[in-house]
Design a protein around this motif. Structure first.
Motif, short mmCIF file in Angstrom:
data_model
loop_
_atom_site.label_atom_id
_atom_site.label_comp_id
_atom_site.label_asym_id
_atom_site.label_seq_id
_atom_site.Cartn_x
_atom_site.Cartn_y
_atom_site.Cartn_z
N SER A 288 0.80 -1.22 0.00
CA SER A 288 0.00 0.00 0.00
C SER A 288 0.84 1.28 0.00
O SER A 288 0.47 2.25 -0.64
CB SER A 288 -0.96 0.00 1.18
N SER A 289 1.97 1.30 0.71
CA SER A 289 2.77 2.52 0.73
C SER A 289 4.16 2.33 0.13
O SER A 289 4.79 3.29 -0.29
CB SER A 289 2.90 3.04 2.17
N ASN A 290 4.66 1.12 0.12
CA ASN A 290 5.94 0.82 -0.53
C ASN A 290 5.99 -0.67 -0.83
O ASN A 290 5.04 -1.40 -0.56
CB ASN A 290 7.12 1.27 0.33
N LYS B 194 2.16 -3.39 -8.15
CA LYS B 194 1.35 -3.35 -6.94
C LYS B 194 0.10 -4.20 -7.22
O LYS B 194 -0.52 -4.05 -8.28
CB LYS B 194 0.95 -1.91 -6.62
#
Length: 184
Positions: free
Chosen positions: A128-130, A173
């Protein structure tokens, strides 16, 4: 008392000799043989099934055997994490030549070779963020395959050779209910 330890030349035994003692043979555990480890690959996985991450039990990981020999996964493990490799699972079973081996959560809609109980989650991470990562270790604890996915590698994930994975080298992702697969 002086004790000499002699390796007897017979596979799997040790002889201990001491003053005033008779020779006694003790069996020695054989080291596990990891053969054809190059052939096992992370082929496909579902890290982001639809629904709430804390409640959905549908994640799965598929391993593939590229080789021409069956591979016993006894002593092998799967490791994954979102900032470090903080989760692991011991594997057991056999992957046939050219075959797959699927590890899945209880409610995944795939045929599983290793089905986790309903109280156990994989929790692979949705990047989600990295970037997040997943890898396979053979029965000697050697990393044989790694997938870093999700974009920016700010956590410094390394590939199978111990080399930093660049942001341009990470897998995509995972979209909602989309598996990530390798094309070979």
């Amino acid at each position: 008392m002086l004790i000499n330890i002699l390796f007897s030349g017979m596979t799997g035994s040790v002889v201990i000799v001491g003053l005033g003692l008779e020779a006694v043979a003790f069996p020695v555990a054989e080291a596990a043989e990891c053969e054809d480890t190059w052939a096992v690959k992370l082929n496909e996985f579902l890290a982001n099934p639809s629904g709430s991450d804390s409640q959905v039990l549908e994640e799965w990981v598929e391993l593939y055997n590229l080789g021409s020999n069956e591979i016993d996964l006894s002593g092998w493990s799967l490791e994954w994490g979102t900032t470090t490799y903080n989760k692991s699972l011991d594997l057991s079973g056999v992957i046939q030549p050219g075959g797959t081996f699927v590890v899945s959560e209880a409610l995944a809609s795939v045929g599983a070779d290793l089905l986790l109980p309903s109280d156990q989650k994989l929790g692979l991470g949705n990047a989600s963020s990295n970037a997040d990562a997943i890898r396979i270790l053979d029965c000697d604890g050697v990393v044989v395959d790694t997938v870093v996915y999700g974009g920016s590698n700010t956590n410094g994930w390394l590939d199978d050779r111990g080399v930093l994975v660049l942001d341009t080298e990470t897998g995509p992702k995972p979209g909602d209910n989309e598996s990530i697969a390798r094309i070979q």
